[in-house]
Design a protein around this motif. Structure first.
Motif, PDB file in Angstrom:
ATOM      1  N   ARG A 105       0.841  -1.202   0.000  1.00  0.00           N
ATOM      2  CA  ARG A 105       0.000   0.000   0.000  1.00  0.00           C
ATOM      3  C   ARG A 105       0.871   1.245   0.000  1.00  0.00           C
ATOM      4  N   HIS A 106       1.872   1.257   0.854  1.00  0.00           N
ATOM      5  CA  HIS A 106       2.793   2.391   0.951  1.00  0.00           C
ATOM      6  C   HIS A 106       3.491   2.641  -0.388  1.00  0.00           C
ATOM      7  N   ASP A 107       3.942   1.580  -1.032  1.00  0.00           N
ATOM      8  CA  ASP A 107       4.620   1.719  -2.323  1.00  0.00           C
ATOM      9  C   ASP A 107       3.688   2.297  -3.386  1.00  0.00           C
ATOM     10  N   VAL A 108       2.447   1.845  -3.404  1.00  0.00           N
ATOM     11  CA  VAL A 108       1.473   2.372  -4.368  1.00  0.00           C
ATOM     12  C   VAL A 108       1.240   3.859  -4.115  1.00  0.00           C
ATOM     13  N   ILE A 109       1.060   4.226  -2.861  1.00  0.00           N
ATOM     14  CA  ILE A 109       0.776   5.626  -2.515  1.00  0.00           C
ATOM     15  C   ILE A 109       1.957   6.526  -2.842  1.00  0.00           C
ATOM     16  N   THR A 110       3.162   6.117  -2.494  1.00  0.00           N
ATOM     17  CA  THR A 110       4.321   6.978  -2.740  1.00  0.00           C
ATOM     18  C   THR A 110       4.615   7.138  -4.229  1.00  0.00           C
ATOM     19  N   GLY A 111       4.077   6.260  -5.046  1.00  0.00           N
ATOM     20  CA  GLY A 111       4.294   6.352  -6.486  1.00  0.00           C
ATOM     21  C   GLY A 111       3.247   7.176  -7.222  1.00  0.00           C
ATOM     22  N   ASN A 112       2.356   7.861  -6.502  1.00  0.00           N
ATOM     23  CA  ASN A 112       1.266   8.582  -7.159  1.00  0.00           C
ATOM     24  C   ASN A 112       0.994   9.902  -6.424  1.00  0.00           C
ATOM     25  N   ASP A 113       1.067  11.008  -7.166  1.00  0.00           N
ATOM     26  CA  ASP A 113       0.870  12.335  -6.555  1.00  0.00           C
ATOM     27  C   ASP A 113      -0.493  12.484  -5.894  1.00  0.00           C
ATOM     28  N   GLU A 114      -1.546  12.050  -6.560  1.00  0.00           N
ATOM     29  CA  GLU A 114      -2.903  12.168  -6.019  1.00  0.00           C
ATOM     30  C   GLU A 114      -3.038  11.399  -4.703  1.00  0.00           C
ATOM     31  N   GLU A 117      -1.168  13.093  -1.846  1.00  0.00           N
ATOM     32  CA  GLU A 117      -1.971  14.207  -1.336  1.00  0.00           C
ATOM     33  C   GLU A 117      -3.057  13.687  -0.391  1.00  0.00           C
ATOM     34  N   ARG A 118      -3.708  12.612  -0.756  1.00  0.00           N
ATOM     35  CA  ARG A 118      -4.746  12.013   0.091  1.00  0.00           C
ATOM     36  C   ARG A 118      -4.144  11.513   1.400  1.00  0.00           C
ATOM     37  N   GLU A 119      -2.939  10.982   1.337  1.00  0.00           N
ATOM     38  CA  GLU A 119      -2.253  10.514   2.542  1.00  0.00           C
ATOM     39  C   GLU A 119      -1.951  11.696   3.481  1.00  0.00           C
ATOM     40  N   LEU A 120      -1.610  12.837   2.912  1.00  0.00           N
ATOM     41  CA  LEU A 120      -1.377  14.032   3.739  1.00  0.00           C
ATOM     42  C   LEU A 120      -2.669  14.483   4.425  1.00  0.00           C
ATOM     43  N   LEU A 121      -3.786  14.387   3.735  1.00  0.00           N
ATOM     44  CA  LEU A 121      -5.071  14.730   4.354  1.00  0.00           C
ATOM     45  C   LEU A 121      -5.387  13.765   5.498  1.00  0.00           C
ATOM     46  N   LYS A 122      -5.086  12.505   5.298  1.00  0.00           N
ATOM     47  CA  LYS A 122      -5.276  11.513   6.352  1.00  0.00           C
ATOM     48  C   LYS A 122      -4.403  11.851   7.558  1.00  0.00           C
ATOM     49  N   SER A 123      -3.174  12.229   7.294  1.00  0.00           N
ATOM     50  CA  SER A 123      -2.251  12.585   8.362  1.00  0.00           C
ATOM     51  C   SER A 123      -2.759  13.799   9.145  1.00  0.00           C
ATOM     52  N   ALA A 124      -3.292  14.781   8.451  1.00  0.00           N
ATOM     53  CA  ALA A 124      -3.849  15.966   9.118  1.00  0.00           C
ATOM     54  C   ALA A 124      -5.049  15.585   9.976  1.00  0.00           C
ATOM     55  N   ALA A 125      -5.867  14.665   9.497  1.00  0.00           N
ATOM     56  CA  ALA A 125      -7.028  14.220  10.271  1.00  0.00           C
ATOM     57  C   ALA A 125      -6.588  13.486  11.533  1.00  0.00           C
ATOM     58  N   ILE A 126      -5.520  12.730  11.451  1.00  0.00           N
ATOM     59  CA  ILE A 126      -5.002  12.030  12.633  1.00  0.00           C
ATOM     60  C   ILE A 126      -4.489  13.046  13.648  1.00  0.00           C
ATOM     61  N   ALA A 127      -3.768  14.069  13.188  1.00  0.00           N
ATOM     62  CA  ALA A 127      -3.280  15.107  14.105  1.00  0.00           C
ATOM     63  C   ALA A 127      -4.446  15.806  14.798  1.00  0.00           C
ATOM     64  N   THR A 128      -5.515  16.065  14.061  1.00  0.00           N
ATOM     65  CA  THR A 128      -6.707  16.691  14.643  1.00  0.00           C
ATOM     66  C   THR A 128      -7.313  15.794  15.720  1.00  0.00           C
ATOM     67  N   ALA A 129      -7.379  14.502  15.436  1.00  0.00           N
ATOM     68  CA  ALA A 129      -7.935  13.555  16.414  1.00  0.00           C
ATOM     69  C   ALA A 129      -7.047  13.466  17.659  1.00  0.00           C
ATOM     70  N   LEU A 130      -5.737  13.491  17.476  1.00  0.00           N
ATOM     71  CA  LEU A 130      -4.813  13.466  18.612  1.00  0.00           C
ATOM     72  C   LEU A 130      -5.034  14.682  19.502  1.00  0.00           C
ATOM     73  N   ALA A 131      -5.100  15.856  18.886  1.00  0.00           N
ATOM     74  CA  ALA A 131      -5.283  17.094  19.651  1.00  0.00           C
ATOM     75  C   ALA A 131      -6.617  17.094  20.388  1.00  0.00           C
ATOM     76  N   ALA A 132      -7.672  16.643  19.732  1.00  0.00           N
ATOM     77  CA  ALA A 132      -8.999  16.608  20.371  1.00  0.00           C
ATOM     78  C   ALA A 132      -9.004  15.672  21.577  1.00  0.00           C
ATOM     79  N   ALA A 133      -8.354  14.530  21.446  1.00  0.00           N
ATOM     80  CA  ALA A 133      -8.300  13.579  22.564  1.00  0.00           C
ATOM     81  C   ALA A 133      -7.502  14.165  23.729  1.00  0.00           C
TER      82      ALA A 133
END
Length: 189
Positions: A105-114, A117-133
């Motif tokens: 999965r990681h290899d597929v994601i790192t090989g595609n710009d789109e 970008e989606r992985e970065l949005l996921k990462s931002a959502a995780i940071a938001t969840a961490l802060a809220a908790a």
């Protein structure tokens, strides 16, 4: 494999990852994924909004597990220690039998710009969840935000280490090691 067989979601995920690895993400169609899984396109869309979501399904569950573990951490735990407890809780998802799938999965994601970008949005959502908790634990806003960013870095670092072919440690152990290194680094800044 017949259409009636159980685990359609798993079959679709496995078929998609195989095809993304073999032919590339952009060159793979939903119809091909469904056919490889022995299912129909209609069945595919019962489980996933589009082919991208095959790689990102479960994000809400990930954030929920982390938040529950942070909130339930020992009352004396520092914000970073509470985040460590939250990340260690992900070992139920990142079990050894999922490591190869996670690498692919990681290899597929790192090989595609789109997908990156989606992985970065996921990462931002995780940071938001961490802060809220952390806020729910009574941590002040600024401290919660800073700790959440550090925790997000710890998560990404731990995941990257965990999927390395040379790594054999479980995810929780990798998290513990990463959190210790992060705490030591912050102490010396």
């Amino acid at each position: 494999m017949g259409r009636w067989e159980p685990n359609a979601r798993e079959r679709l995920s496995r078929a998609a990852l195989e095809l993304f690895t073999e032919h590339g993400y952009d060159s793979t169609t939903v119809a091909e994924i469904a056919e490889r899984a022995g299912l129909t396109k209609r069945t595919f869309f019962r489980y996933f909004a589009d082919k991208r979501e095959v790689l990102f399904a479960g994000q809400d569950g990930l954030s929920r597990i982390i938040a529950e573990k942070i909130i339930g951490a020992d009352g004396s735990a520092s914000p970073l220690e509470a985040i460590g407890a939250g990340l260690e809780g992900l070992d139920v998802i990142f079990a050894d039998e999922r490591r190869q799938w996670a690498r692919q999965r990681h290899d597929v994601i790192t090989g595609n710009d789109e997908l990156r970008e989606r992985e970065l949005l996921k990462s931002a959502a995780i940071a938001t969840a961490l802060a809220a908790a952390l806020r729910e634990r009574g941590v002040p806003d600024l401290t919660a935000e800073l700790a959440a960013e550090a925790g997000n870095l710890a998560f990404r670092t731990s995941f990257t280490r965990w999927i390395e072919p040379s790594h054999e440690q479980g995810f929780a152990e990798v998290v513990r090691q990463t959190i210790k290194e992060l705490q030591a680094a912050v102490t010396h800044i």
